[in-house]
Every structure is written in structure tokens, then in C-alpha cells.
Design a protein around this motif. Structure first.
Motif, mmCIF file in Angstrom:
data_model
loop_
_atom_site.group_PDB
_atom_site.id
_atom_site.type_symbol
_atom_site.label_atom_id
_atom_site.label_comp_id
_atom_site.label_asym_id
_atom_site.label_seq_id
_atom_site.Cartn_x
_atom_site.Cartn_y
_atom_site.Cartn_z
ATOM 1 N N ILE A 55 0.798 -1.180 0.107
ATOM 2 C CA ILE A 55 -0.208 -0.046 0.029
ATOM 3 C C ILE A 55 0.818 1.278 -0.038
ATOM 4 C CG2 ILE A 55 -1.561 1.321 1.373
ATOM 5 C CD1 ILE A 55 -2.415 -1.282 2.361
ATOM 6 N N SER A 56 0.602 1.970 -1.016
ATOM 7 C CA SER A 56 1.200 3.413 -1.073
ATOM 8 C C SER A 56 0.710 4.368 -0.688
ATOM 9 C CB SER A 56 1.944 3.677 -2.519
ATOM 10 O OG SER A 56 2.641 2.516 -2.863
ATOM 11 N N GLN A 57 1.292 5.445 -0.008
ATOM 12 C CA GLN A 57 0.524 6.604 0.412
ATOM 13 C C GLN A 57 1.080 7.728 -0.244
ATOM 14 O OE1 GLN A 57 -1.773 6.505 2.950
ATOM 15 N NE2 GLN A 57 -2.341 8.760 2.439
ATOM 16 N N LEU A 58 0.003 8.563 -0.941
ATOM 17 C CA LEU A 58 0.345 9.738 -1.730
ATOM 18 C C LEU A 58 1.027 10.831 -0.536
ATOM 19 C CD1 LEU A 58 -2.325 10.121 -4.123
ATOM 20 C CD2 LEU A 58 -0.154 9.386 -4.751
ATOM 21 N N GLU A 59 1.811 11.656 -1.037
ATOM 22 C CA GLU A 59 2.221 12.928 -0.381
ATOM 23 C C GLU A 59 0.657 13.714 -0.404
ATOM 24 O OE1 GLU A 59 4.943 13.352 1.536
ATOM 25 O OE2 GLU A 59 5.519 11.543 0.674
ATOM 26 N N THR A 60 0.826 14.768 0.361
ATOM 27 C CA THR A 60 -0.283 15.691 0.455
ATOM 28 C C THR A 60 -0.315 16.498 -0.877
ATOM 29 O OG1 THR A 60 -0.124 15.937 2.568
ATOM 30 C CG2 THR A 60 -1.457 17.746 1.673
ATOM 31 N N ASP A 61 0.740 17.119 -1.350
ATOM 32 C CA ASP A 61 0.856 17.816 -2.666
ATOM 33 C C ASP A 61 0.357 17.000 -3.636
ATOM 34 O OD1 ASP A 61 3.355 16.464 -2.143
ATOM 35 O OD2 ASP A 61 4.358 18.121 -3.582
ATOM 36 N N GLU A 62 0.743 15.734 -3.892
ATOM 37 C CA GLU A 62 0.448 14.733 -5.014
ATOM 38 C C GLU A 62 -1.030 14.682 -4.825
ATOM 39 O OE1 GLU A 62 4.476 12.054 -5.328
ATOM 40 O OE2 GLU A 62 2.806 11.579 -3.775
ATOM 41 N N ASN A 64 -3.468 16.367 -3.606
ATOM 42 C CA ASN A 64 -4.229 17.823 -3.914
ATOM 43 C C ASN A 64 -4.158 17.968 -5.403
ATOM 44 O OD1 ASN A 64 -4.694 18.504 -1.526
ATOM 45 N ND2 ASN A 64 -3.071 19.682 -0.884
ATOM 46 N N ALA A 65 -3.120 17.658 -6.000
ATOM 47 C CA ALA A 65 -2.765 17.819 -7.640
ATOM 48 C C ALA A 65 -3.984 16.728 -8.134
ATOM 49 C CB ALA A 65 -1.583 17.249 -8.134
ATOM 50 N N ILE A 66 -4.423 15.686 -7.627
ATOM 51 C CA ILE A 66 -5.321 14.823 -8.234
ATOM 52 C C ILE A 66 -6.594 15.323 -8.079
ATOM 53 C CG2 ILE A 66 -6.457 12.535 -7.879
ATOM 54 C CD1 ILE A 66 -3.515 11.342 -7.299
ATOM 55 N N LYS A 67 -6.834 15.979 -6.680
ATOM 56 C CA LYS A 67 -8.140 16.608 -6.548
ATOM 57 C C LYS A 67 -8.399 17.508 -7.485
ATOM 58 C CE LYS A 67 -7.719 17.425 -2.108
ATOM 59 N NZ LYS A 67 -8.310 17.634 -0.744
ATOM 60 N N VAL A 68 -7.343 18.253 -7.890
ATOM 61 C CA VAL A 68 -7.724 19.626 -8.909
ATOM 62 C C VAL A 68 -7.936 19.013 -10.096
ATOM 63 C CG1 VAL A 68 -6.324 21.365 -9.998
ATOM 64 C CG2 VAL A 68 -6.362 21.247 -7.542
ATOM 65 N N ALA A 69 -7.251 17.894 -10.629
ATOM 66 C CA ALA A 69 -7.564 17.255 -11.793
ATOM 67 C C ALA A 69 -8.781 16.840 -11.957
ATOM 68 C CB ALA A 69 -6.310 16.303 -12.377
#
Length: 76
Positions: A55-62, A64-69
Motif C-alpha cells: 500500500i502506497s501513500q500519496l504525499e499531500t501535494d500529490e 491535492n494535484a489529483i483533486k484539482v485534476a
């Protein structure tokens, strides 16, 4: 209703998870297609041969970039 086609990577779909049992996801949610095929590469086996999943955990900025996309793809 199952999909009648293979969505492209990067597609944003609206998936209806109603009908599953609580506490599973039971709402209509946007879903991003990350990869076209199953993620067998994150599956491995321990020393006893039992299946384990990484299981991988995304960094907060990553994340947030997905949510924006996703918002952009949905026109929000």
C-alpha cells in the motif's frame, strides 16, 4: 451495470457504489482510471507463500494535484 468498454488511463468516471453493504463505499463517487490492467505488481507473497499487498501513500501535494485534476475533468 458493468462497463461495456475499457476506459483510457486518466479518464474520470462517475461510479455508483450503492448496493454495497455498510461500511463499504455506498455512494456515487468520481473515480480516476490509474491503469488499464489489474495492479498485480503491488501484490507479492511473504516467506510462507501468503499473498500480501503493498500500500502506497500519496504525499499531500500529490493528492491535492489529483483533486484539482478531477475537479477540472468534472467541470467544477
Amino acid at each position: 451495470m458493468p462497463l461495456q468498454y475499457q476506459p483510457k488511463e486518466g479518464s474520470v468516471l462517475i461510479c455508483d457504489f450503492r448496493g454495497y453493504e455498510v461500511p463499504e463505499m455506498i455512494k456515487v463517487r468520481p473515480v480516476v482510471v490509474i491503469r488499464k490492467h489489474r495492479l498485480d505488481r503491488i501484490k507479492s507473497r511473504d516467506r510462507k507463500g501468503k499473498r500480501v499487498y503493498g500500500i502506497s501513500q500519496l504525499e499531500t501535494d500529490e493528492f491535492n494535484a489529483i483533486k484539482v485534476a478531477v475537479r477540472r475533468a468534472l467541470g467544477l
